[in-house]
Design an enzyme around this catalytic site. Sequence first.
Site, PDB file in Angstrom:
ATOM      1  N   GLU A 273      -4.965   3.557   6.017  1.00 31.59           N
ATOM      2  CA  GLU A 273      -4.751   3.341   4.574  1.00 31.59           C
ATOM      3  C   GLU A 273      -5.428   4.494   3.822  1.00 31.59           C
ATOM      4  O   GLU A 273      -4.936   4.973   2.816  1.00 31.59           O
ATOM      5  CB  GLU A 273      -5.341   1.992   4.150  1.00 31.59           C
ATOM      6  CG  GLU A 273      -5.184   1.760   2.657  1.00 31.59           C
ATOM      7  CD  GLU A 273      -5.730   0.429   2.158  1.00 31.59           C
ATOM      8  OE1 GLU A 273      -5.573  -0.592   2.831  1.00 31.59           O
ATOM      9  OE2 GLU A 273      -6.335   0.450   1.075  1.00 31.59           O
TER      10      GLU A 273
ATOM     11  N   ARG B 181       0.816  -1.229   0.000  1.00 32.11           N
ATOM     12  CA  ARG B 181       0.000   0.000   0.000  1.00 32.11           C
ATOM     13  C   ARG B 181       0.847   1.276   0.000  1.00 32.11           C
ATOM     14  O   ARG B 181       0.484   2.297   0.603  1.00 32.11           O
ATOM     15  CB  ARG B 181      -0.954   0.037   1.205  1.00 32.11           C
ATOM     16  CG  ARG B 181      -1.954  -1.075   1.255  1.00 32.11           C
ATOM     17  CD  ARG B 181      -2.864  -1.124   0.044  1.00 32.11           C
ATOM     18  NE  ARG B 181      -3.900  -2.107   0.226  1.00 32.11           N
ATOM     19  CZ  ARG B 181      -3.783  -3.399  -0.134  1.00 32.11           C
ATOM     20  NH1 ARG B 181      -2.696  -3.841  -0.728  1.00 32.11           N
ATOM     21  NH2 ARG B 181      -4.786  -4.232   0.066  1.00 32.11           N
TER      22      ARG B 181
ATOM     23  N   CYS C 292     -10.855  -0.543   2.686  1.00 26.73           N
ATOM     24  CA  CYS C 292     -10.283  -0.775   4.011  1.00 26.73           C
ATOM     25  C   CYS C 292      -9.695   0.530   4.532  1.00 26.73           C
ATOM     26  O   CYS C 292      -8.990   1.236   3.812  1.00 26.73           O
ATOM     27  CB  CYS C 292      -9.195  -1.850   3.941  1.00 26.73           C
ATOM     28  SG  CYS C 292      -9.879  -3.502   3.745  1.00 26.73           S
TER      29      CYS C 292
HETATM   30  N1  EPU Z   1     -11.977 -11.163   9.386  1.00 21.65           N
HETATM   31  C1  EPU Z   1     -12.696 -11.205  10.549  1.00 21.65           C
HETATM   32  N2  EPU Z   1     -13.582 -10.194  10.788  1.00 21.65           N
HETATM   33  C2  EPU Z   1     -13.769  -9.165   9.919  1.00 21.65           C
HETATM   34  C3  EPU Z   1     -13.023  -9.140   8.722  1.00 21.65           C
HETATM   35  C4  EPU Z   1     -12.127 -10.162   8.478  1.00 21.65           C
HETATM   36  O1  EPU Z   1     -12.537 -12.108  11.370  1.00 21.65           O
HETATM   37  O2  EPU Z   1     -14.592  -8.290  10.216  1.00 21.65           O
HETATM   38  C5  EPU Z   1     -11.060 -12.280   9.092  1.00 21.65           C
HETATM   39  C6  EPU Z   1     -11.560 -13.101   7.902  1.00 21.65           C
HETATM   40  O3  EPU Z   1     -12.489 -14.068   8.293  1.00 21.65           O
HETATM   41  C7  EPU Z   1     -10.275 -13.695   7.354  1.00 21.65           C
HETATM   42  C8  EPU Z   1      -9.225 -12.631   7.681  1.00 21.65           C
HETATM   43  O4  EPU Z   1      -9.787 -11.798   8.688  1.00 21.65           O
HETATM   44  O5  EPU Z   1      -9.944 -14.875   8.060  1.00 21.65           O
HETATM   45  C9  EPU Z   1      -8.826 -11.819   6.462  1.00 21.65           C
HETATM   46  O6  EPU Z   1     -10.002 -11.178   5.932  1.00 21.65           O
HETATM   47  P1  EPU Z   1     -10.138 -10.803   4.381  1.00 21.65           P
HETATM   48  O7  EPU Z   1      -9.931 -12.008   3.538  1.00 21.65           O
HETATM   49  O8  EPU Z   1     -11.382 -10.028   4.205  1.00 21.65           O
HETATM   50  O9  EPU Z   1      -8.875  -9.915   4.094  1.00 21.65           O
HETATM   51  P2  EPU Z   1      -8.366  -8.590   4.799  1.00 21.65           P
HETATM   52  O10 EPU Z   1      -6.969  -8.850   5.265  1.00 21.65           O
HETATM   53  O11 EPU Z   1      -9.316  -8.053   5.797  1.00 21.65           O
HETATM   54  C10 EPU Z   1      -7.293  -7.677   2.601  1.00 21.65           C
HETATM   55  C11 EPU Z   1      -7.152  -6.317   1.976  1.00 21.65           C
HETATM   56  C12 EPU Z   1      -8.393  -6.010   1.153  1.00 21.65           C
HETATM   57  C13 EPU Z   1      -8.600  -7.077   0.105  1.00 21.65           C
HETATM   58  C14 EPU Z   1      -8.773  -8.419   0.835  1.00 21.65           C
HETATM   59  C15 EPU Z   1      -8.965  -9.600  -0.109  1.00 21.65           C
HETATM   60  C16 EPU Z   1      -5.880  -4.760   3.360  1.00 21.65           C
HETATM   61  C17 EPU Z   1      -5.953  -3.673   4.365  1.00 21.65           C
HETATM   62  N3  EPU Z   1      -7.047  -5.300   3.009  1.00 21.65           N
HETATM   63  O12 EPU Z   1      -8.348  -7.580   3.559  1.00 21.65           O
HETATM   64  O13 EPU Z   1      -8.122  -4.776   0.482  1.00 21.65           O
HETATM   65  O14 EPU Z   1      -9.755  -6.800  -0.679  1.00 21.65           O
HETATM   66  O15 EPU Z   1      -7.578  -8.672   1.609  1.00 21.65           O
HETATM   67  O16 EPU Z   1      -7.764  -9.924  -0.717  1.00 21.65           O
HETATM   68  O17 EPU Z   1      -4.791  -5.096   2.898  1.00 21.65           O
HETATM   69  C18 EPU Z   1      -8.298  -2.386   0.665  1.00 21.65           C
HETATM   70  O18 EPU Z   1      -7.075  -2.364   0.641  1.00 21.65           O
HETATM   71  O19 EPU Z   1      -8.998  -1.331   0.667  1.00 21.65           O
HETATM   72  C19 EPU Z   1      -8.966  -3.676   0.718  1.00 21.65           C
HETATM   73  C20 EPU Z   1     -10.257  -3.775   0.925  1.00 21.65           C
END
Ligand code: EPU
Length: 295
Positions: free
Chosen positions: A285, A167, A215
Amino acid sequence: MKLASPPLNLLPNKRLAELTTLGIGGIARFYVEVKTIEALRSALLLSKELKMPFFILGKGSNCLFDDRGFNGCVIHNKIDFIQPSGDGIYSVGAGYSFSLLGVQTARQGWSGLEFASGIPASVGGALFMNAGANGAETKDPLLSLDFMDEEGKLHTYLKNDLEFRYRHSSLQHLKGAIASATFSLTPSIAARGKQLEIVHYRQKTQPYGDKSAGCIFKNPLDTSAGRLIDACGLKGFRIGGAEVSKLHANFLINAASATAEDFQKLIAEVQKKVREETGILLENEVRIIPYDISS
Ligand code: EPU
């Protein structure tokens, strides 16, 4: 014979809430849409001549403007040409939809940008932030980009001339605007299937229908900010009209006429609670744009 570029349509007093996915932001002193590289040059030169700070806007999906607005000129980058060369090389204007590019390239059997589908950014915004998802980042398929400096001069940078990390890109330290970019993709019959899977996962796990800036926090090393915020019991927590999404806790949504102040307070409160519970300080972010960037 060199044709004169059309005059810029510089508009005073534009409401920024109309231009951001959060639906937040006061009035920009000036606003101009640029659809060509020549128009971008004219807008940058005009800002310089007027000694007015400028802000380059893409799809407005990662910005939190101030309730007072922006004391300068918002240059809306709408340079949206696309030039596929047939061998997986795509040149696109920085104002082109990053999500659409992800869908189109996958449909045409090219792999490398499947993750872009569903990211509400322009190509320029995605490069600036090095946006990413599903283990891929914008820099990965990048070959080169054209960047216009404040003097209106174009510079071509190869990927290795720039620095990219999670990022973050060195473009964030340059003054000017990304004009266009060239990506190099590889042939794959699985690309369309992968892209559809990515969109499906996103729709299932992220609050699509709500007004958000994606995010809000970067993921800390080896964990997910959403998971931490969720574990602190903050889903649904609200300050004014700003709310922690009940679907994905790293999305703060504009649930009911939220102000930028509501958002700033909610961001601070979430950071405080997560720090108290886990010792981790979540880093923004979302880009917070002050009213006055000249002082
Ligand atoms: N999770 C929870 N509770 C929540 C959200 C997530 O327990 O409220 C858990 C999920 O169940 C999963 C883990 O956290 O086990 C990861 O969640 P997710 O797959 O949604 O990925 P993330 O790490 O929250 C990242 C990126 C997203 C991208 C997704 C999918 C960042 C900050 N976020 O989210 O990017 O779409 O992976 O690849 O790096 C963005 O940058 O704006 C963004 C949305």
